[in-house]
Design a protein around this motif. Structure first.
Motif, short mmCIF file in Angstrom:
data_model
loop_
_atom_site.label_atom_id
_atom_site.label_comp_id
_atom_site.label_asym_id
_atom_site.label_seq_id
_atom_site.Cartn_x
_atom_site.Cartn_y
_atom_site.Cartn_z
N GLU A 13 20.16 -4.89 0.42
CA GLU A 13 20.97 -4.47 1.17
C GLU A 13 21.87 -5.78 1.78
O GLU A 13 22.41 -5.66 2.55
CB GLU A 13 20.55 -3.63 2.30
N GLY A 43 20.23 -5.55 5.42
CA GLY A 43 18.93 -5.08 5.38
C GLY A 43 17.81 -6.08 6.17
O GLY A 43 18.12 -6.95 6.56
N TYR A 90 12.84 0.82 -2.74
CA TYR A 90 14.28 0.32 -2.81
C TYR A 90 14.72 0.23 -3.99
O TYR A 90 15.82 0.50 -4.72
CB TYR A 90 14.59 -0.82 -1.75
#
Length: 997
Positions: free
Chosen positions: A784, A788, A800
Motif C-alpha cells: 500500500e 500502508g 496482503y
C-alpha cells in the motif's frame, strides 16, 4: 706445440684482454693478412681496449682483406702499429660499429681519414663537413661521403675526444651540410625550378636543436616564395618539386644504403598540408589554428639550407608566437594532455627497455625543459635555446630549476643519450630500445667505460639514471615554487613572484595566489615538519595538477596537514609508505565526497597506507557487523551507540570511495582497473554491506535502550531495491521493509507498538545532525506504499500478498533480501515472497502489459523537467531503469524454471539469462556495459559534487572531474558524453527489442 687439454698462451692472453671467443680470435690472428703483427703486444692491447675486441679484430681483418694490394695492406699495418691516434680511433670504431666496419670494407681507403687530426678537426663544424661532401655529385657518392664524415665523428666519440653533447651537435652540423648538398643536387637536376623560387629548409626536432642522434629522422619544414616577377602558384609547385627531390635524395635506398629519412610531418596540417607554404601562409596557420605542441616544436626551429634570408625571416616571424603560447586559451588543458605519458602505443614487451619514451626516459627530460621554456621564456630571453642541455643550464641559472636538480638531470640525460648513441652506432639503425642480448649489453657497457662486469654495471647505471629522471621529472616544476615561498637560502637564484604565479597557472591552478599561500603555510620555516613537507610537496603538486581540480587538492591537503601535522605518524606515513602519498593526492583532488568524509575524521588517512595496518580492501559484512555491535556494547545509551555506528560508517565510506578513486585513476604502483564492472560491483557490495551493518548496529542500540536484551517481538529488516541487490551507490537511500512477529505470549498490540517505536527511533537516530553523513531509510515499497502501515507482521504480509498484491509489488520483491535482525524471521519472509516474484508458469499477458505501462508512465512522469533524457543515467533511454526492468521482466517470466535467475543482483541475473538462452551474448553484453557505465556515472557525480545526481554536471571543472574518473583525459569531456550516448543508444535498441516487443 700445445699439449692436449691445455690452452695456449695466446688463448689465455685473449681471454685476459676481453675476447669472448678466443678460439675464433686465434684463427683470425693466424690470418695471412696479420702475419707481420700477430705477435705485436701493442695490437692486442689496443684491441682489448675496444668495446668489443672480437668485433674489432674481425673488422680489422676484413679491412686488410679489402686493401687493393700488399703495399696498401702494409701501409695500413705500419701506420696502425706506429701511430697510436689512428690505432685508437680505427679499432675503437671497428669495436663499436659493425655498420662502419662494413663501410670501411667497401671503401678500403677511407681509413686514411682517421690518420691525422689538425687542432681544427677536434671540433668540426658545418663548413668542415661541407668540404667533406663537396665532391659528391649524385645520391650514391653523397652517401659515401656522408659515411666518411660520420666515421670521423664516431672515431672522436668512441675515443672520448668529444663528449655526447658535442657529438650530437656535430651530427646536426653534418645533417645541415648534407641537406645543403642534397638541395644543390636537386637544384642542379631542375635549374628551371630553382630559377622560379626561393626555398628555405628549416630544421626542427633534434636536428634543429643541435642534438641529433646517429640515426634519426631529420625533421624539417619547407618555406617557399616566388622570385620577383614569377607566378606564385607556379613558383610553389617548383619549390615543392625541389623539396620532394631533396627528401628522396636523402631517404631513398641505393647500393650504398640511405642517409636518413627526411620527415616534413611537423609542418602545418601535418601530412594533409602542402609540403611547401609561403611565409604568410605559415604565419596565418600558427596565428589561427596551431596547437600548443606545435609551438613547442617551434622551439627548435633553425634555418639550415636554401635561401638564408627567407629562413631568417621565417624564424623572426614565428619565434614571437612561440613565447606567447602560454597565454593561449587552451594552454593549460593542452599541457595536461601532454604531461600524461602516452605509453599505450609501446608494446608491453618493450616498455621496460624503452630509452626514449619509457618512464624515466629521454622524453621526460626534454618535455619538462621545453614546458618550462614556454612558461618562462616570455619574459626571459636567456631561455630561448633549442638545445636541451643549454636550456636546462639557463633554467638553473635563472632560478627556474634548482641547481642541484639541474645538475642531476644533466648527468642523467648525458648518460641516457650516450647509451642511445652507442646502441644506434652498432648497426646504424634507428632504435631506442636497450638490447636484451648479453653480448650486445656487454659491448654497450664496455663502450661506456664499464669494464668490470659491464652488463651488471650498465643495467645498474641505467636504472639509477632513469630513477633520477623519474624522481625529478615532476619535482622540476614544483621545487622552485617551494624555494620561492620558503626563501631558506639567501642569495640563491629563485623564481620571482610573477614567475611562480605563471608556473602555477600553466600547471592548471585557477587561483595561483591562493595556491602559493598554501605552499608558504606548508613549507616555510625550519621545523622538521616543514622540511618533510618540502620533500613531499613537489611530488604531491604534480599529482594534484594531474587532476581536474588542482586547487581543491592543494587546499584539502593543507586542511588535512593542519589537522594532523602534530601527530608523529602522519608525515612519516606519507614519506615512508610508497602508496600513501599518491593515494592521498588522488583522493583529495578527485571531488568533494572523499575529502569531506576525511575532514570529519582526518586520522582515516592511515587507511591509505600500503602496510598491514592500512589498506583499501573492503571489509566484509560479518566483520563490519562485529565492529558495530561491539561499539554498541561499549556505548552509554542509544544516542552514543548510534553515533559510534555512524562513525564506523563514515570511515568505511571513505575507505570505499578512496579505493574506487585509486582504482579509477590508477597510480604508479597500481594501474587503472581494467574491469569497470568489477569496480562497480565492489562499490555496490561494500556500501550495501556497510548499510546492513549500520542497520544491525542501530537496531541493537535501540532495542537495548528501550527493552534491554529482548524485544517483545521478533524483528527483521528486508533490503529492497539497490540495497537488496547489493548495488547501493554513495548517495543511495536504504530501501527496506520492516517485518515483525510477536513472541509467544506477547500482546500483539504491545508487540506492534514496540516494532513501530524501533523503526521510528532508528530513523531518527540515523538522521540526527552530526559530523557523520545521515542514512535515510525509505520504506515506500511496503504494501500500500506510503498509505500502508510502516511495520507489518509476517501473517499480515502473507494475507496482503495473497489477496491484494499488485504487479508492481511483485516486481519490487525481486530485490527483497534479508539484511538485519531476526535471521529466521527474515528467511521465512523470503520463503513467503518467492512464489510471488518467481510465479509458476511466469506472467500472463495482462501482467506483462501492466509492467510495460508502468515503465512507460515512469519514463514520462518522473524525468526531471529540463533534463536531457539522453544523458539521464537512471531514467533516460538505455539507462539503469531500462536495463533493470528488462532483466526483471525476464526474472518474473522465467525465474520459476531457471534457478540462476533467482538472484537480487542485476548483472548476475543478466548473465544467468544469457546462459539460459533468453538473451543473446551480444545483447547481454550491450545491456551490461550500459548498466555499468550508468552506475559509474552516478557514483562519479556523487564523488565529485558531494551530493547525489543522475545527470552529468554542467560546471566545466566538475564535468572534467567526472571524465577523469571515467577514464577520459583533460579536454575530452565531449568524448565522454558521446561515449555515454552511444552506449545508451545501443542499450535502448536492445530494450525496445526485448522489453517492448
Amino acid at each position: 706445440m700445445t699439449a692436449p687439454g691445455r690452452r695456449s698462451s695466446t688463448f689465455t692472453r685473449l681471454l685476459r684482454h676481453g675476447f669472448t671467443d678466443p678460439s675464433a680470435a686465434e684463427r683470425l690472428l693466424d690470418a695471412v693478412e696479420l702475419a707481420a703483427v700477430r705477435d705485436d703486444p701493442v695490437l692486442l692491447e689496443a684491441l682489448g681496449a675496444t668495446a668489443d675486441p672480437d668485433l674489432a679484430l674481425h673488422g680489422l681483418v676484413r679491412l686488410l682483406e679489402a686493401q687493393p694490394d700488399p703495399t696498401a695492406r702494409r701501409e695500413l699495418l705500419d701506420t696502425l702499429i706506429a701511430a697510436k691516434p689512428l690505432r685508437d680511433r680505427l679499432l675503437g670504431v671497428l669495436g663499436a660499429s659493425e655498420a662502419l666496419a662494413d663501410h670501411l670494407a667497401r671503401h678500403a681507403g677511407d681509413w686514411r681519414a682517421l690518420v691525422t687530426y689538425e687542432p681544427r678537426d677536434l671540433h668540426r663544424g658545418v663548413e668542415d663537413f661541407e668540404r667533406g661532401l663537396a665532391e659528391a655529385d649524385d645520391p650514391v657518392s653523397l652517401r659515401v661521403a656522408y659515411r666518411r664524415c660520420l666515421l670521423s665523428i664516431a672515431a672522436r666519440d668512441v675515443c672520448g675526444t668529444i663528449d655526447v653533447a658535442e657529438t650530437a651537435a656535430e651530427l646536426a652540423d653534418l645533417a645541415t651540410a648534407t641537406l645543403r648538398a642534397a638541395l644543390a643536387l636537386a637544384e642542379a637536376a631542375a635549374p628551371e625550378d630553382a630559377a622560379l623560387c626561393r626555398l628555405a629548409v628549416i630544421a626542427m626536432g633534434k636536428c634543429g636543436g643541435h642534438e641529433l642522434n646517429y640515426v634519426s629522422d631529420v625533421d624539417v619544414i619547407f618555406v617557399g616564395e616566388a622570385v620577383e616577377g614569377a607566378d606564385e602558384p607556379k613558383a610553389l609547385r617548383a619549390a615543392t618539386a625541389l623539396a620532394s627531390h631533396l627528401m628522396r635524395i636523402c631517404s631513398e635506398t641505393t647500393v650504398e644504403g640511405s642517409i636518413w629519412p627526411v620527415d616534413a610531418n611537423l609542418r602545418p596540417e601535418g601530412r594533409n598540408g602542402p609540403l611547401v607554404r609561403t611565409l604568410s601562409s605559415h604565419l596565418a596557420y600558427y596565428q589561427r589554428w596551431a596547437k600548443t605542441w606545435e609551438f613547442q616544436a617551434l622551439l627548435k626551429a633553425r634555418p639550415v639550407a636554401g635561401d638564408p634570408g627567407l629562413g631568417a625571416e621565417y624564424v623572426a616571424a614565428l619565434q614571437p608566437l612561440v613565447w606567447q603560447a602560454a597565454d593561449r586559451e587552451n594552454f593549460v588543458p593542452d599541457v595536461q594532455k601532454m604531461r600524461r605519458r602516452v605509453v599505450e602505443n609501446i608494446p608491453a614487451a618493450e616498455v621496460d627497455r624503452q630509452l626514449k619514451l619509457g618512464p624515466g626516459g629521454l622524453r621526460d627530460v626534454e618535455f619538462a625543459v621545453q614546458l618550462l621554456q614556454l612558461v618562462h621564456g616570455r619574459a626571459d630571453t636567456s631561455l630561448h635555446s633549442g638545445t636541451t642541455l643549454d636550456a636546462l643550464e639557463a633554467l638553473a641559472a635563472g632560478g627556474y630549476v634548482g641547481r642541484a636538480d639541474a645538475a642531476q638531470l644533466d648527468e642523467a640525460y648525458r648518460f641516457l643519450r650516450s647509451m642511445e648513441h652507442r646502441i644506434q652506432l652498432h648497426r646504424l639503425r634507428r632504435t631506442h630500445l636497450v638490447p636484451d642480448d648479453e653480448a650486445d649489453l656487454r659491448r654497450l657497457g664496455r663502450s661506456l667505460g664499464l669494464r668490470t662486469d659491464p652488463v651488471a654495471g650498465l643495467l645498474r647505471a641505467w636504472k639509477r639514471h632513469a630513477s633520477v629522471v623519474r624522481r625529478l621529472h615532476e619535482k622540476l616544476f614544483y621545487r622552485p615554487l617551494l624555494d620561492a615561498v620558503a626563501q631558506l637560502a639567501p642569495g640563491e637564484a629563485r623564481l620571482s613572484a610573477e614567475a611562480a604565479r605563471e608556473r602555477m597557472v600553466a600547471l592548471g591552478y585557477a587561483d595561483p595566489a591562493a595556491a602559493l599561500r598554501h605552499l608558504e603555510a606548508l613549507a616555510s620555516g625550519v621545523t622538521r615538519k616543514a622540511a618533510i613537507q618540502r620533500t613531499l610537496l613537489p611530488v604531491l603538486l604534480g599529482w594534484f595538477a594531474d587532476s581536474a581540480d588542482p586547487d581543491a587538492g592543494l587546499l584539502n591537503f593543507r586542511k588535512v596537514s593542519d589537522a594532523l601535522g602534530k601527530t608523529p605518524w602522519y608525515l612519516r606515513l606519507l614519506r615512508d609508505e610508497g602508496a600513501a602519498a599518491e593515494n592521498l593526492a588522488r583522493v583529495l583532488s578527485a571531488g568533494r565526497l572523499a575529502p569531506d568524509l576525511l575532514m570529519r575524521a582526518p586520522e582515516a588517512v592511515a587507511l591509505l597506507g600500503d602496510g598491514n595496518a592500512g589498506g583499501l580492501a573492503p571489509r566484509g559484512r560479518a566483520q563490519l557487523e562485529q565492529e558495530t555491535l561491539a561499539a554498541v556494547r561499549r556505548a552509554d545509551g542509544a544516542v552514543q551507540a548510534v553515533a559510534a555506528v555512524r562513525g564506523v560508517r563514515r570511515r568505511e565510506l571513505f575507505r570505499t570511495a578512496a579505493a574506487d578513486i585509486v582504482g579509477s585513476y590508477g597510480t604508479e604502483a597500481q594501474p587503472v582497473e581494467a574491469d569497470q564492472g568489477a569496480l562497480v560491483d565492489r562499490v555496490g557490495a561494500a556500501v550495501s554491506d556497510l548499510t546492513a551493518a549500520t542497520l544491525a548496529g542501530t537496531l541493537r542500540a535501540v532495542v537495548r535502550e528501550g527493552w534491554g536484551d529482548t524485544l517483545p517481538t521478533r524483528f527483521a529488516i528486508i533490503g529492497m531495491g539497490r540495497f537488496g541487490g547489493h548495488e547501493l551507490g554513495y548517495g543511495s537511500d536504504a530501501d527496506v521493509l520492516f517485518v515483525h512477529e510477536p513472541r509467544d505470549g506477547a500482546d500483539e498490540r504491545e508487540a506492534a507498538d514496540a516494532a513501530n517505536k524501533v523503526v521510528s527511533e532508528m530513523r531518527r537516530l540515523l538522521q540526527v545532525p552530526s559530523a557523520d553523513p545521515p542514512l535515510l531509510i525509505d520504506a515506500d515499497l511496503r504494501p500500500e506504499g506510503k498509505s500502508g502501515p510502516l511495520v507489518r507482521t509476517l501473517k499480515s504480509y502473507e494475507a496482503y500478498y495473497r489477496r491484494w498484491s499488485l504487479v508492481w509489488e511483485r516486481h519490487a520483491l525481486l530485490r527483497a533480501e534479508f539484511v538485519a535482525g531476526d535471521e529466521d524471521l527474515g528467511r521465512r519472509f523470503i520463503e513467503l515472497v518467492d512464489p510471488l516474484r518467481y510465479p509458476a508458469g511466469g506472467l500472463d499477458d495482462d501482467a506483462v502489459r501492466e509492467i510495460r505501462r508502468l515503465k512507460a508512465r515512469m519514463e514520462s512522469e518522473r524525468l526531471p523537467r529540463g533534463a536531457d533524457p539522453k544523458l539521464h543515467a537512471k531514467l533516460g533511454p538505455g539507462g539503469l531503469s531500462d536495463v533493470e526492468w528488462t532483466v526483471q521482466l525476464m526474472q518474473l517470466r522465467h525465474g520459476h524454471e531457471e534457478a540462476g535467475l533467482r538472484t537480487t543482483r542485476t548483472r548476475a541475473a543478466l548473465a544467468a539469462a544469457c546462459e539460459a538462452g533468453l538473451i543473446s551474448t551480444e545483447n547481454a553484453t550491450t545491456l551490461d556495459e550500459a548498466w555499468v557505465l550508468a552506475t559509474r556515472v552516478r557514483n562519479a557525480v556523487m564523488l565529485v559534487r558531494g551530493r547525489a545526481g543522475d545527470t552529468f554536471p554542467t560546471d566545466p571543472r566538475e564535468l572534467a572531474a567526472v571524465g577523469r574518473y571515467l577514464g577520459h583525459g583533460p579536454g575530452h569531456a565531449g568524448d565522454m558524453l558521446d561515449e555515454y550516448r552511444r552506449t545508451a543508444r545501443r542499450a535502448r535498441a536492445v530494450v525496445d527489442e526485448l522489453f517492448y516487443a
